[in-house]
Enzyme design. Structure first.
Site, PDB file in Angstrom:
ATOM      1  N   TYR A  19      38.424  28.004  42.768  1.00 34.52           N
ATOM      2  CA  TYR A  19      38.620  29.402  42.408  1.00 34.52           C
ATOM      3  C   TYR A  19      39.757  29.994  43.241  1.00 34.52           C
ATOM      4  CZ  TYR A  19      37.884  34.409  42.070  1.00 34.52           C
ATOM      5  OH  TYR A  19      38.089  35.752  41.894  1.00 34.52           O
ATOM      6  N   GLU A  41      32.110  40.443  38.690  1.00 35.72           N
ATOM      7  CA  GLU A  41      32.288  41.210  39.935  1.00 35.72           C
ATOM      8  C   GLU A  41      31.159  42.218  40.101  1.00 35.72           C
ATOM      9  OE1 GLU A  41      34.180  40.711  42.445  1.00 35.72           O
ATOM     10  OE2 GLU A  41      35.824  39.499  41.680  1.00 35.72           O
ATOM     11  N   TRP A  49      30.210  36.059  46.582  1.00 33.10           N
ATOM     12  CA  TRP A  49      30.977  35.625  45.414  1.00 33.10           C
ATOM     13  C   TRP A  49      30.680  34.160  45.112  1.00 33.10           C
ATOM     14  CZ3 TRP A  49      32.586  37.340  41.209  1.00 33.10           C
ATOM     15  CH2 TRP A  49      33.538  36.664  40.441  1.00 33.10           C
TER      16      TRP A  49
END
Length: 188
Positions: A19, A41, A49
């Site tokens: 990512y 998000e 995350w």
């Protein structure tokens, strides 16, 4: 030789490193990905995350590959199914926000815009490249994220507070906050 990455990208999780290396800070103009990332998000609020990235594939399955037209029509049976799915964050408010966001997104499209055109207009179509030094912390939010957040809220989107929006803008490449020593840093 060790690849130099942003300080937050120190993980044994290859998905997390991928990512960082291939998505975070890379300008995104794909409508489906922009919609997906907005909702992911929001789902991340209060969590890491990395947790959300680990659930990303399951989210795609659970939310019909982020098809906003389908999500906007989810009924109570579908919501109950989502809330029973251990592969996503089973939070009523976050699930409801994805449905509300799909409806708000469809209104934006009905007005003749797109998420891409709407978002990138805030930065005149060009990423903001910040130059933070090693040891200098990144902001949690900025005046720009405040402005985008307020406008998204006005348009009916949920889970789009300024801190979430700043992380979103980083994730979709509107903001390049790669560290000075990171191999992904744009040298502008």
């Amino acid at each position: 030789m060790t690849t130099q990455r942003c300080s937050w990208a120190r993980s044994a999780n290859q998905r997390y490193l991928d990512y960082h290396d291939h998505e975070w800070g890379v300008p995104c103009h794909d409508e489906n990905t922009l919609f997906e990332m907005l909702n992911l998000e929001g789902a991340q609020a209060g969590l890491s995350w990395e947790t959300i990235l680990n659930k990303r594939d399951t989210y795609r399955l659970a939310f019909d590959n982020w098809d906003a037209e389908k999500i906007a029509r989810y009924d109570t049976a579908k919501v109950a199914e989502l809330l029973a799915d251990p592969g996503i964050v089973r939070n009523k408010l976050k699930v409801a926000a994805a449905i509300t966001n799909a409806q708000a997104y469809l209104r934006l499209r009905a007005e003749g815009s797109s998420l891409d055109a709407y978002l990138w207009a805030f930065v005149d179509g060009k990423p903001i490249v910040n130059h933070y030094q090693v040891g200098e912390g990144l902001p949690a939010k900025t005046a720009l994220s405040d402005r985008v957040s307020k406008d998204l809220l006005k348009r009916g989107f949920k889970f789009v507070g300024s801190t979430i929006v700043y992380a979103y803008m980083q994730g979709i490449g509107m903001i390049d906050d790669h560290g000075a020593q990171c191999f992904r840093k744009e040298r502008r």
